[in-house]
Design an enzyme around this catalytic site. Structure first.
Site, short mmCIF file in Angstrom:
data_model
loop_
_atom_site.label_atom_id
_atom_site.label_comp_id
_atom_site.label_asym_id
_atom_site.label_seq_id
_atom_site.Cartn_x
_atom_site.Cartn_y
_atom_site.Cartn_z
N ARG A 37 -8.44 76.18 44.44
CA ARG A 37 -8.77 76.57 45.81
C ARG A 37 -10.20 76.10 46.07
NH1 ARG A 37 -4.28 77.00 46.57
NH2 ARG A 37 -3.01 78.73 47.33
N GLU B 209 -9.82 74.02 55.02
CA GLU B 209 -8.96 72.84 55.05
C GLU B 209 -8.41 72.69 56.46
OE1 GLU B 209 -5.88 73.18 52.03
OE2 GLU B 209 -7.42 73.44 50.49
N HIS C 214 -4.54 68.69 50.41
CA HIS C 214 -3.76 69.72 49.72
C HIS C 214 -2.37 69.22 49.38
CE1 HIS C 214 -3.72 74.35 49.12
NE2 HIS C 214 -2.87 73.78 48.29
#
Lengths: 317, 345
Positions: free
Chosen positions: A236, A265, A284
């Protein structure tokens, strides 16, 4: 299930930016009566009692007290993926609602993402796409040392892959793995994270985000790393102190970074990380393959059906 | 002094630089520095053993230098060796060529002039295998496209329906199971890939079972079953355009072609067509013909193509080892000793 209605499953939306993938709808509709948040909000009175389960896709719908209060028959929330940092687990438990995630589906895909980033960064693959007059020399992967921080199922799969590249494997984890597991991948336990940071050519961060791992990798940790080392983050964004990372990359404290995750993000478009030549950022990627995402939904369906039938939930939290 | 780092070869280290009033041997190179020249730090090292003569210097002083030059240090195919050059270097004994590929050399011509040849076959193997894996992973997971999305000024969100394809558990077909191909297989096995291979000769059972590889006597069988087709053959008259329209059409429409051998192993025009018409899904190429491609070439514009600038062996360590190997081959060649990594006709 006997005759009568299928249990109501609340999802955020179908398709679109963050919605349930179209290819998964048939599987879900086979077992559940799908209700989108839009439908729910337009017809709360009727829908609220129908919802027995929620399937979270990319952390949506957002689970808060208000939502939990309005769903009297909610029994289980199934999370796609393994990250749980977006959920207030205590709150959910206080409503007597069970939680499940999908660990099995994600480990190989995420491990692949980690290796893809490690290799791309080491061999300067992204830079190589732009024609340049400079000879692009990278650093070796075969025979190098990888330090895996977080040796859960994903970290372990990374170790299995790294071994095939004849890498020397160090790992740091809350608990030490069994001897056979260590031997199978040739991994050496580093009780102190410092020891791992000082020796690794590639530092691979694969932990869950918890209050303990928040900013786990900061200025101090990066300064312990070799100046020739690469930081790879597939956990993360908040596990890494992003400002400290920018400084470390700009001043040559570490060689490079490859980040599948950031905070937030996506990053603001004027963020320095987007401009540094020695950084690869990916959107991601994690488990974003047809196969893995479908397996995640399959796992979720299994967990939800178990919960609704009063059976033990395979991946209960 | 021996350079630090791992041992450079299995041959005993040769004598220290010539001293005792002896002149250092004259070795021709293309140039030092710049995009394609000998690296400056490599040149510093080589100068302890050789009198390095750049082509420019040679051409300016042919009369004196032509008899002096006893070796050519060929770094990434330069200097180009033609008959004219061989004719004007009467004392040329050996050409040391960097890398493992020798398709750019006219071995018959060199043999006729009694010039020996060496390459650097083994030091490049792991880096090249690593790059093959890097290209497969990057292509399959759409890493480069993803990077472009992540850094684009126009990006507002990361879409959930943007997906790549799985590497773990997929089928890899390796065309050319030499040292490099085998190392790719070793790596791919850890990703739980199913491995097929096609080679002039079948490997023995132990080698096959160590990596879980199945032999495909017919290349067609490999092409039809593979999710990833990786080329790791030498370029020879037999492998020239080995992968053409027919082979591409045998591949699955969901398959990816990865080339870490030579551009000419693939019919490039057929590849462009196959990619444009979705006959195959994607390609990842470390090698093309020519290198680099003209800037307006269609391959550079296709979204489903990754091209890297022939970086198979491009790590500092490996390039250093290549240089040391070449230096040792030249020394041995000039002393009439057995030549490490000699290329025989």
């Amino acid at each position: 299930m006997g005759g009568g209605e299928l249990p109501g499953l609340l999802v955020n939306e179908i398709g679109g930016i963050h919605g349930i993938l179209h290819g998964h709808v048939a599987l879900l509709k086979k077992h559940f009566y799908l209700i989108t948040m839009k439908e729910f909000l337009e017809n709360r009175k009727h829908m609220s009692k129908k919802v027995q389960a929620i399937y979270l896709w990319w952390h949506k719908p957002i689970i808060n007290r208000e939502l939990l209060q309005s769903l009297p028959n909610l029994k289980v929330i199934a999370n796609s993926g393994v990250g749980m940092d977006h959920l207030d687990l205590k709150l959910v438990a206080s409503f007597g609602v069970k939680m499940a995630n999908a660990p099995y589906a994600v480990s190989s895909s995420t491990a692949d993402t980690g290796m893809a980033l490690l290799l791309a960064s080491a061999r300067r693959l992204v830079e190589g796409m732009e024609y340049s007059e400079a000879d692009l020399l990278g650093v070796e992967v075969t025979g190098a040392t990888v330090g895996i921080i977080g040796m859960g199922s994903i970290g372990y799969k990374i170790a299995l892959r790294a071994k095939a590249f004849e890498m020397n494997i160090l790992y740091h984890n809350r608990t030490r793995r069994k001897e056979q597991e260590e031997q199978a991948v040739g991994a050496t336990y580093c009780e102190k994270i410092d020891s791992l940071l000082q020796q690794a050519d590639f530092v691979m961060v694969v932990v869950s985000l918890t209050p303990q791992t928040h900013k786990l990798i900061g200025k101090r940790e990066m300064e312990l790393m070799k100046p020739t080392a690469t930081l790879i983050n597939i956990s993360r964004g908040a596990v890494v102190d992003q400002e400290a990372l920018v400084t470390a990359l700009q001043t040559g404290v570490i060689r490079a970074a490859a980040l599948d995750v950031t905070y937030p993000e996506p990053l603001p478009r004027d963020h320095t990380l987007l401009k540094l030549k020695n950084v690869i950022i990916t959107p991601h990627l994690g488990i974003k393959t047809d196969k893995a995402t479908y397996m995640v939904t399959e796992e979720a369906v299994e967990n939800i059906l178990a919960a609704l039938n009063g059976l033990p939930i395979p991946s209960e939290l | 002094t021996k350079p630090c780092g791992r041992r450079s070869s299995s041959f005993p280290s040769l004598d220290p630089p010539a001293g005792f009033g002896q002149e250092l041997p004259y070795v021709l190179i293309d140039c030092i520095g710049g995009r394609y020249g000998v690296y400056e730090d490599h040149a510093e090292f080589l100068k302890k053993y050789f009198h390095l003569i750049a082509m420019k210097e040679y051409l300016e002083n042919k009369k004196f230098l032509s008899k002096k030059i006893r070796a050519i240090y060929m770094w990434f195919h330069k200097p180009v060796i033609k008959e004219e050059l061989l004719q004007s270097l009467p004392n040329l004994k050996i050409v040391a060529s960097s890398g493992v590929g020798i398709d750019h050399l006219d071995l018959n011509l060199l043999s006729r002039y009694g010039v020996k040849v060496s390459n650097t076959p083994f030091v490049v193997s792991t880096d090249t295998a690593d790059l093959g894996m890097a290209l497969m992973l990057a292509s399959s997971r759409r890493l480069v496209e993803g990077y472009q999305i992540a850094v684009s000024p126009d990006t507002e969100y990361f879409p959930a329906d943007w997906l790549g394809a799985e590497v773990s558990g997929a089928t890899l077909g390796i065309v050319g199971m030499g040292t490099i191909g085998y190392k790719v297989a070793e790596r791919a096995k850890a990703f739980e890939m199913k491995i097929l291979y096609h080679n002039r000769n079948q490997r023995n059972k132990e080698e096959e079972s160590a990596v879980g590889a199945s032999y495909c006597k017919k290349i067609d069988d490999l092409l039809q079953q593979s999710d990833f087709v990786l080329l790791s053959v030498n370029l020879t008259p037999q492998t020239h355009k080995l992968i053409g329209k027919r082979e591409l059409e045998l591949m699955k429409p969901t398959a990816t072609l990865i080339n870490i051998s030579r551009g000419l192993v693939v019919d490039q025009d057929a590849l462009v067509e196959a990619l444009q018409n979705k006959v195959i899904k994607a390609a990842a190429l470390d090698v093309t013909y020519p290198e680099p491609l003209p800037r307006d070439h269609p391959l550079l514009k296709l979204k489903n193509v990754i091209i890297t600038p022939h970086i198979g062996s491009a790590t500092k360590k490996t390039r250093r080892l290549m240089m040391e190997n070449m230096m040792e081959s030249i020394q041995a060649g000039l002393r009439g000793l057995p030549i490490p990594n000699e290329v025989l006709l």
